[in-house]
Design a protein around this motif. Structure first.
Motif, PDB file in Angstrom:
ATOM      1  N   SER A   1       0.795  -1.231   0.000  1.00 20.29           N
ATOM      2  CA  SER A   1       0.000   0.000   0.000  1.00 20.29           C
ATOM      3  C   SER A   1       0.824   1.276   0.000  1.00 20.29           C
ATOM      4  O   SER A   1       0.256   2.357  -0.022  1.00 20.29           O
ATOM      5  CB  SER A   1      -0.916   0.013   1.231  1.00 20.29           C
ATOM      6  OG  SER A   1      -0.135  -0.038   2.406  1.00 20.29           O
ATOM      7  N   THR A   2       2.141   1.184   0.049  1.00 15.28           N
ATOM      8  CA  THR A   2       2.945   2.410   0.127  1.00 15.28           C
ATOM      9  C   THR A   2       3.995   2.507  -0.971  1.00 15.28           C
ATOM     10  O   THR A   2       4.765   3.461  -0.962  1.00 15.28           O
ATOM     11  CB  THR A   2       3.658   2.504   1.484  1.00 15.28           C
ATOM     12  OG1 THR A   2       4.564   1.397   1.626  1.00 15.28           O
ATOM     13  CG2 THR A   2       2.671   2.496   2.624  1.00 15.28           C
ATOM     14  N   VAL A   3       4.067   1.556  -1.898  1.00 17.84           N
ATOM     15  CA  VAL A   3       5.077   1.612  -2.955  1.00 17.84           C
ATOM     16  C   VAL A   3       4.403   1.466  -4.308  1.00 17.84           C
ATOM     17  O   VAL A   3       3.298   0.926  -4.421  1.00 17.84           O
ATOM     18  CB  VAL A   3       6.153   0.511  -2.782  1.00 17.84           C
ATOM     19  CG1 VAL A   3       6.874   0.677  -1.463  1.00 17.84           C
ATOM     20  CG2 VAL A   3       5.540  -0.868  -2.880  1.00 17.84           C
TER      21      VAL A   3
ATOM     22  N   ASP B   1       1.982   8.828   1.723  1.00 18.39           N
ATOM     23  CA  ASP B   1       0.901   9.646   1.188  1.00 18.39           C
ATOM     24  C   ASP B   1       0.573   9.146  -0.212  1.00 18.39           C
ATOM     25  O   ASP B   1       1.396   9.274  -1.130  1.00 18.39           O
ATOM     26  CB  ASP B   1       1.322  11.116   1.148  1.00 18.39           C
ATOM     27  CG  ASP B   1       0.176  12.039   0.784  1.00 18.39           C
ATOM     28  OD1 ASP B   1      -0.771  11.564   0.133  1.00 18.39           O
ATOM     29  OD2 ASP B   1       0.227  13.226   1.157  1.00 18.39           O
ATOM     30  N   PRO B   2      -0.614   8.568  -0.426  1.00 12.99           N
ATOM     31  CA  PRO B   2      -0.899   7.981  -1.747  1.00 12.99           C
ATOM     32  C   PRO B   2      -0.944   8.997  -2.873  1.00 12.99           C
ATOM     33  O   PRO B   2      -0.600   8.673  -4.006  1.00 12.99           O
ATOM     34  CB  PRO B   2      -2.278   7.318  -1.541  1.00 12.99           C
ATOM     35  CG  PRO B   2      -2.873   8.003  -0.358  1.00 12.99           C
ATOM     36  CD  PRO B   2      -1.727   8.397   0.510  1.00 12.99           C
ATOM     37  N   VAL B   3      -1.346  10.244  -2.585  1.00 13.24           N
ATOM     38  CA  VAL B   3      -1.390  11.260  -3.639  1.00 13.24           C
ATOM     39  C   VAL B   3       0.023  11.625  -4.068  1.00 13.24           C
ATOM     40  O   VAL B   3       0.335  11.690  -5.272  1.00 13.24           O
ATOM     41  CB  VAL B   3      -2.158  12.501  -3.151  1.00 13.24           C
ATOM     42  CG1 VAL B   3      -2.133  13.594  -4.204  1.00 13.24           C
ATOM     43  CG2 VAL B   3      -3.595  12.132  -2.806  1.00 13.24           C
ATOM     44  N   ARG B   4       0.907  11.858  -3.113  1.00 10.63           N
ATOM     45  CA  ARG B   4       2.294  12.171  -3.474  1.00 10.63           C
ATOM     46  C   ARG B   4       2.952  11.002  -4.181  1.00 10.63           C
ATOM     47  O   ARG B   4       3.772  11.194  -5.096  1.00 10.63           O
ATOM     48  CB  ARG B   4       3.081  12.547  -2.220  1.00 10.63           C
ATOM     49  CG  ARG B   4       2.795  13.956  -1.717  1.00 10.63           C
ATOM     50  CD  ARG B   4       3.765  14.366  -0.658  1.00 10.63           C
ATOM     51  NE  ARG B   4       3.645  13.541   0.533  1.00 10.63           N
ATOM     52  CZ  ARG B   4       4.464  13.610   1.577  1.00 10.63           C
ATOM     53  NH1 ARG B   4       5.483  14.444   1.545  1.00 10.63           N
ATOM     54  NH2 ARG B   4       4.286  12.849   2.621  1.00 10.63           N
TER      55      ARG B   4
ATOM     56  N   MET C   1     -10.374   9.960  -2.187  1.00  7.28           N
ATOM     57  CA  MET C   1     -10.577   8.575  -1.757  1.00  7.28           C
ATOM     58  C   MET C   1     -10.046   7.574  -2.779  1.00  7.28           C
ATOM     59  O   MET C   1      -9.754   6.422  -2.437  1.00  7.28           O
ATOM     60  CB  MET C   1     -12.068   8.314  -1.525  1.00  7.28           C
ATOM     61  CG  MET C   1     -12.686   9.017  -0.343  1.00  7.28           C
ATOM     62  SD  MET C   1     -14.430   8.535  -0.192  1.00  7.28           S
ATOM     63  CE  MET C   1     -14.931   9.534   1.189  1.00  7.28           C
ATOM     64  N   LYS C   2      -9.922   7.996  -4.034  1.00 14.10           N
ATOM     65  CA  LYS C   2      -9.428   7.096  -5.078  1.00 14.10           C
ATOM     66  C   LYS C   2      -8.034   6.580  -4.748  1.00 14.10           C
ATOM     67  O   LYS C   2      -7.670   5.467  -5.143  1.00 14.10           O
ATOM     68  CB  LYS C   2      -9.421   7.840  -6.410  1.00 14.10           C
ATOM     69  CG  LYS C   2      -8.873   7.033  -7.577  1.00 14.10           C
ATOM     70  CD  LYS C   2      -8.883   7.859  -8.853  1.00 14.10           C
ATOM     71  CE  LYS C   2      -8.296   7.085 -10.026  1.00 14.10           C
ATOM     72  NZ  LYS C   2      -8.272   7.897 -11.261  1.00 14.10           N
ATOM     73  N   TYR C   3      -7.262   7.373  -4.011  1.00 15.48           N
ATOM     74  CA  TYR C   3      -5.886   6.998  -3.696  1.00 15.48           C
ATOM     75  C   TYR C   3      -5.744   6.518  -2.251  1.00 15.48           C
ATOM     76  O   TYR C   3      -4.666   6.574  -1.684  1.00 15.48           O
ATOM     77  CB  TYR C   3      -4.955   8.191  -3.938  1.00 15.48           C
ATOM     78  CG  TYR C   3      -5.006   8.687  -5.359  1.00 15.48           C
ATOM     79  CD1 TYR C   3      -4.317   8.029  -6.360  1.00 15.48           C
ATOM     80  CD2 TYR C   3      -5.768   9.803  -5.694  1.00 15.48           C
ATOM     81  CE1 TYR C   3      -4.377   8.473  -7.669  1.00 15.48           C
ATOM     82  CE2 TYR C   3      -5.822  10.256  -7.003  1.00 15.48           C
ATOM     83  CZ  TYR C   3      -5.129   9.585  -7.988  1.00 15.48           C
ATOM     84  OH  TYR C   3      -5.183  10.025  -9.289  1.00 15.48           O
ATOM     85  N   ARG C   4      -6.833   6.057  -1.670  1.00 17.31           N
ATOM     86  CA  ARG C   4      -6.785   5.571  -0.293  1.00 17.31           C
ATOM     87  C   ARG C   4      -7.441   4.203  -0.232  1.00 17.31           C
ATOM     88  O   ARG C   4      -8.481   3.966  -0.848  1.00 17.31           O
ATOM     89  CB  ARG C   4      -7.531   6.556   0.620  1.00 17.31           C
ATOM     90  CG  ARG C   4      -7.556   6.179   2.097  1.00 17.31           C
ATOM     91  CD  ARG C   4      -6.210   6.338   2.744  1.00 17.31           C
ATOM     92  NE  ARG C   4      -6.313   6.439   4.195  1.00 17.31           N
ATOM     93  CZ  ARG C   4      -6.481   5.412   5.035  1.00 17.31           C
ATOM     94  NH1 ARG C   4      -6.543   4.185   4.554  1.00 17.31           N
ATOM     95  NH2 ARG C   4      -6.559   5.627   6.338  1.00 17.31           N
ATOM     96  N   THR C   5      -6.790   3.277   0.485  1.00 17.62           N
ATOM     97  CA  THR C   5      -7.337   1.929   0.638  1.00 17.62           C
ATOM     98  C   THR C   5      -7.493   1.617   2.118  1.00 17.62           C
ATOM     99  O   THR C   5      -6.849   2.211   2.972  1.00 17.62           O
ATOM    100  CB  THR C   5      -6.418   0.879  -0.009  1.00 17.62           C
ATOM    101  OG1 THR C   5      -5.134   0.928   0.623  1.00 17.62           O
ATOM    102  CG2 THR C   5      -6.286   1.117  -1.493  1.00 17.62           C
ATOM    103  N   SER C   6      -8.350   0.641   2.421  1.00 21.37           N
ATOM    104  CA  SER C   6      -8.553   0.166   3.784  1.00 21.37           C
ATOM    105  C   SER C   6      -8.764  -1.339   3.715  1.00 21.37           C
ATOM    106  O   SER C   6      -9.695  -1.806   3.061  1.00 21.37           O
ATOM    107  CB  SER C   6      -9.754   0.856   4.421  1.00 21.37           C
ATOM    108  OG  SER C   6      -9.990   0.351   5.708  1.00 21.37           O
TER     109      SER C   6
ATOM    110  N   LYS D   1     -10.912   9.417   6.385  1.00 17.53           N
ATOM    111  CA  LYS D   1      -9.732   8.584   6.133  1.00 17.53           C
ATOM    112  C   LYS D   1      -8.738   9.258   5.196  1.00 17.53           C
ATOM    113  O   LYS D   1      -7.548   8.937   5.233  1.00 17.53           O
ATOM    114  CB  LYS D   1     -10.161   7.234   5.552  1.00 17.53           C
ATOM    115  CG  LYS D   1     -10.821   6.326   6.577  1.00 17.53           C
ATOM    116  CD  LYS D   1     -11.100   4.943   6.027  1.00 17.53           C
ATOM    117  CE  LYS D   1     -11.674   4.040   7.109  1.00 17.53           C
ATOM    118  NZ  LYS D   1     -11.948   2.679   6.632  1.00 17.53           N
ATOM    119  N   VAL D   2      -9.176  10.186   4.354  1.00 20.27           N
ATOM    120  CA  VAL D   2      -8.237  10.875   3.461  1.00 20.27           C
ATOM    121  C   VAL D   2      -7.509  12.001   4.185  1.00 20.27           C
ATOM    122  O   VAL D   2      -6.627  12.634   3.612  1.00 20.27           O
ATOM    123  CB  VAL D   2      -8.971  11.428   2.227  1.00 20.27           C
ATOM    124  CG1 VAL D   2      -9.655  10.316   1.473  1.00 20.27           C
ATOM    125  CG2 VAL D   2      -9.986  12.503   2.619  1.00 20.27           C
TER     126      VAL D   2
END
Length: 504
Positions: free
Chosen positions: A193-195, A243-246, A310-315, A356-357
């Motif tokens: 989830s981070t790479v 940070d998923p957006v970055r 939210m598109k760039y965030r997972t749970s 969550k974002v």
């Protein structure tokens, strides 16, 4: 010839002598008049003094008379008060004596009653021994067994109380346990989830990305805020960021730089800024599209932008945007069936995980952050309650919030929603039921809510209320030791006693 000087002197002498005589006579007259006036004044003063003395003596006598009358009146009032209090004391004394006699009488009656009860108890004990056929030793054993059962029940109640107290004071230990668990188990999830991997046309491109003395890679990391990992993996570099957006900006910028071929600090900053603007525009467009797809009207642009993020965030491996849209559709359908406000249900469902974002940028839980941002942009109180209550942090105020919570559970717990194979899912449910069914006194076991809750039905005659609490704790601890599962599993022990008869 006349001697004029002598004549003049003689005349002057006579005049002086005559004046002196007149002066002496005048002084004598004045002295007599003064003495007469002084006598008159003295007589008048004596008279005034006598009258003043008489008035003072009269006033003093009158004052003395008034003081004596006041004293006599005060003395009479005090005597009357003393008499009244004496009467009251005599009445209280009489009442106290009467109460003392009554207490003594009751005490005597109690002693007599105790004697009668002792005799009755002895007779009852003998009669019970005759009826029950138990000796005193056997009755003692039976009493000990009952006391033992009561002690167990009290111990179970005490254990419940201690458990509640431990829950209230366990925040520090919980954080410690979570930190240890993250350190032990988060490696694989973090890597997923981070790479983001970026393919290279050749290994030669790695040297160009690094640049002379590493200036290109340093400029890229400074411009995008990500870490670029270049290792021995062939034809691949890895972009890493929490940070998923970055991370998406870094991935897109690196792909463009590789395609362009011009890699230097100036070009890196230019491409990074363009990619950042494109991602921001994409986020806004994605949020507006999600709002349009779910049929929600009049949402604040900033909230729509957060929906796009939210598109760039997972749970748990589940994309938050897809999950929120699915929850909105489910909530809308249920609200329509129940004749509730469909718009409010969809808004609450789409925004229920909006916090969550923001967890990467602000302190607090996603529920708290979601409530704050929804309040800031003027959302309806029902929508805010949907956000606040979807994890039962606060009470549900309307049926709409209950619908949103149910839709959230349906979307998150269906098989495959959170990257869990169907076979693994079924196996986990089977293991849960088997594990709980191995305990003594368990009648039936049901794994519900996709394995998030286990309901254990026990035999009422074998498990009392105190043992039910112990059983739920034992099952929960065994699940923790023997099973691997995401999130948490709720263990509910149900003990029900039914009495059935028929009227014929």
């Amino acid at each position: 010839m006349l001697d004029w000087p002598a004549i003049v002197a003689a005349m002057l002498g006579g005049a002086v002598a005559a004046g002196a005589g007149f002066y002496v006579m005048g002084r004598r007259v004045e002295r007599r008049a003064a003495q007469a006036a002084a006598g008159v004044v003295a007589a008048e003063s004596e008279r005034v003094l006598t009258e003043t003395r008489q008035r003072v003596v009269l006033a003093a006598k009158e004052e003395l008379i008034r003081a004596r009358e006041a004293w006599e009146e005060e003395a009479g009032r005090r005597r009357r008060e003393i008499d009244r209090r004496e009467e009251q004391l005599e009445q209280k004394l009489a009442m106290a004596e009467g109460r003392a006699r009554e207490v003594e009488r009751r005490d005597q009656a109690v002693r007599e009653r105790e004697k009668a009860l002792a005799v009755q108890e002895l007779e009852t004990r003998v009669r019970l021994e005759q009826i029950a056929g138990l000796t005193a030793q056997e009755a003692k054993q039976e009493l000990l067994h009952r006391l033992e059962d009561e002690a167990r029940s009290e111990a179970a109640a005490l254990a419940r109380d201690l458990k509640e107290q431990a829950k209230k004071s366990a925040d520090r230990e919980a954080k410690k346990i979570l930190a240890l668990a993250i350190q032990r188990l988060a490696a694989e999830h973090t890597a997923e989830s981070t790479v983001a991997a970026v393919a290279l046309p050749s290994d030669e491109m790695k040297g160009r990305i690094i640049g002379r003395e590493g200036r290109n890679i340093r400029a890229f990391e400074a411009a995008t805020g990500v870490d670029v990992i270049i290792d021995d993996t062939p034809d691949t570099v890895v972009v890493s960021c929490f940070d998923p957006v970055r991370r998406e900006v870094g991935r897109l910028a690196l792909e463009r730089l590789i395609a362009d071929g011009r890699i230097h600090p100036g070009r890196i900053e230019e491409i990074a800024e363009k990619c950042r603007q494109e991602i921001e525009a994409s986020i806004v467009e994605t949020g507006e599209q999600a709002v349009y797809e779910t049929g929600i009207k009049g949402m604040h642009p900033e909230l729509a932008k957060l929906v796009g993020r939210m598109k760039y965030r997972t749970s748990y491996g589940q994309n938050i945007l897809d999950h929120s849209k699915e929850v909105a559709w489910l909530a809308g359908i249920m609200a329509a069936e129940l004749k509730l406000d469909v718009q409010l249900a969809k808004r609450g469902a789409l925004l229920h995980d909006i916090g969550k974002v923001l967890t990467h940028e602000h302190d607090g839980t996603h529920v708290q952050l979601g409530v704050e941002v929804a309040t800031k942009y003027g959302e309806h109180p029902i929508v805010i309650n949907c956000i606040a209550a979807h994890h039962d942090d606060v009470a549900h105020e309307t049926p709409v919030s209950v619908i949103v919570q149910a839709a959230d559970a349906v979307s998150g717990s269906r098989p495959g929603a959170r990257r869990e194979a169907f076979e693994t899912y079924v196996k986990r449910l089977t293991q849960l039921e088997q594990l709980a069914g191995e305990f003594s006194g368990v009648e039936k076991v049901f794994a519900i809510q996709a394995g998030r809750e286990v309901r254990v039905v026990v035999t009422p005659s074998a498990i009392d209320d105190g043992k039910a609490s112990e059983l739920s704790d034992q099952i929960a601890r065994r699940i923790e030791r023997e099973l691997q599962y995401p999130g948490q599993i709720k263990v509910v022990v149900i003990r029900e006693t039914r009495a059935v008869d028929f009227a014929r």
